[in-house]
Motif scaffolding. Structure first.
Motif, PDB file in Angstrom:
ATOM      1  N   SER A  18      -8.059   4.193  49.186  1.00  0.00           N
ATOM      2  CA  SER A  18      -6.977   4.991  49.764  1.00  0.00           C
ATOM      3  C   SER A  18      -5.802   4.111  50.204  1.00  0.00           C
ATOM      4  CB  SER A  18      -7.510   5.786  50.962  1.00  0.00           C
ATOM      5  OG  SER A  18      -6.465   6.448  51.640  1.00  0.00           O
ATOM      6  N   THR A  19      -4.610   4.691  50.181  1.00  0.00           N
ATOM      7  CA  THR A  19      -3.424   3.968  50.675  1.00  0.00           C
ATOM      8  C   THR A  19      -3.341   4.010  52.193  1.00  0.00           C
ATOM      9  OG1 THR A  19      -2.107   6.003  50.405  1.00  0.00           O
ATOM     10  CG2 THR A  19      -2.107   4.432  48.570  1.00  0.00           C
TER      11      THR A  19
ATOM     12  N   ASN B  56      -6.774  -1.893  49.655  1.00  0.00           N
ATOM     13  CA  ASN B  56      -5.335  -2.097  49.859  1.00  0.00           C
ATOM     14  C   ASN B  56      -5.060  -2.992  51.054  1.00  0.00           C
ATOM     15  OD1 ASN B  56      -3.658  -0.725  47.846  1.00  0.00           O
ATOM     16  ND2 ASN B  56      -4.644   1.151  48.541  1.00  0.00           N
TER      17      ASN B  56
ATOM     18  N   GLN C 208      -1.460   3.239  44.960  1.00  0.00           N
ATOM     19  CA  GLN C 208      -2.163   4.520  44.881  1.00  0.00           C
ATOM     20  C   GLN C 208      -3.094   4.493  43.661  1.00  0.00           C
ATOM     21  OE1 GLN C 208       0.364   7.961  44.650  1.00  0.00           O
ATOM     22  NE2 GLN C 208      -1.292   9.410  45.081  1.00  0.00           N
TER      23      GLN C 208
END
Length: 318
Positions: A149-150, A156, A170
């Protein structure tokens, strides 16, 4: 003049007598196998009657005799549909990637784990590695989605923290990454479980071979290459042949749970295609034609792989 007499050859044991002798000798083994034979008949062979729907304009409300036979109409529609070839491309791409990664990584992991001499550490690593196998794909897909997930996703955050990227990616919205995400997720989930088979095969290799190799001055890498890998070659070949037989039938759970509309062109497999265009739209005959195609191609791949390995390595499953 003496009469010439011929001795009658001893009559060979009749096949029927041998069969019934073996049957009564191993009657308990046959009795134990009856439930499994019935299971296979009920869930694998009786459903083949439903294949007749692919050659009919099937209507659930009508009886079998009232169905309209249309021959190969749905197969012609199948081979003229661009969505079918797109689904076939996605299926083959993810299958080949999964086949390569799903064999190389468990074999390497099994060899490395076999070299661990601390018993507690070896058991701990093995237990932790195969626990994801018992987690359903619903939960596993949720974990993967959250990690990518961002919004506070572990992957990330790690990449940004290492200054490898300037802003979160993304992952779930990039179709060109979908095949890699599915393959990596499958490897994470199944590597530990697949390693068990190779560890069992390695355990069957005689320890005297390793002792002789150590006396000759072979390193651990040389022992793994010249003793361990040849010792489990038969196991590897059998599993490769079976996997090639399932190359085109990879299921739909991973793709369905990890996919979305943004990556639909990369996530739709043949099983999802049959689900969406068969059950989803009520075209049961069309969906059955897709499944027949899957089964026929799987059988062809299985026999082809078995024949090739039998010719090259003299080993096969048939």
């Amino acid at each position: 003049m003496k009469a010439i007499t011929t001795l009658k050859p001893q009559a060979a044991a009749r096949p029927k007598s041998r069969f019934w002798h073996t049957f009564f000798q191993q009657k308990y083994l046959y009795m134990m196998s009856i439930p499994f034979v019935l299971w296979v008949l009920v869930f694998n062979y009786l459903p083949l009657w439903g294949w007749t729907m692919a050659f009919q304009k099937f209507k659930p409300k009508s009886s079998f005799l009232d169905q309209k036979w249309v021959g190969l109409q749905y197969f012609r529609e199948l081979f003229h549909d661009d969505q079918f070839f797109q689904a076939l491309r996605n299926t083959l791409a993810m299958s080949v990637m999964g086949l390569i990664a799903g064999f190389i990584i468990p074999i390497v992991f099994a060899i490395l784990l076999n070299e661990v001499r601390v018993g507690f550490l070896k058991r701990f690593v093995q237990t932790v590695s195969y626990l994801p196998h018992f987690v359903s794909w619903v939960v596993a897909a949720g974990i993967v989605t959250k990690m990518l997930s961002t919004d506070n996703g572990a992957v990330n955050d790690l990449l940004v923290g290492l200054h490898l990227i300037s802003e979160p990616i993304q992952f779930s919205g990039k179709g060109n990454l979908f095949w890699s995400i599915v393959t990596a997720s499958d490897v994470w989930k199944e590597t530990g479980w697949n390693t068990i088979i190779y560890l069992a095969a390695i355990a069957g290799i005689g320890p005297e071979l390793y002792e002789a190799a150590r006396v000759d001055g072979a390193s651990r890498l040389q022992q793994a290459w010249h003793i361990t890998l040849p010792g489990i070659r038969s196991t590897i070949i059998v599993l490769v042949i079976i996997s090639i037989g399932h190359l085109i039938s990879i299921g739909f759970e991973k793709q369905f749970l990890l996919g979305n509309n943004l990556v639909r062109d990369y996530s739709q497999t043949l099983d999802l295609y049959a689900l969406n265009y068969g059950l989803g739209t009520g075209r049961y005959s069309f969906g059955t034609a897709i499944n027949i195609f899957n089964s026929v191609v799987s059988v062809i791949l299985l026999f082809a792989a078995n024949g090739i390995f039998k010719k090259i390595t003299k080993e096969s499953i048939i």
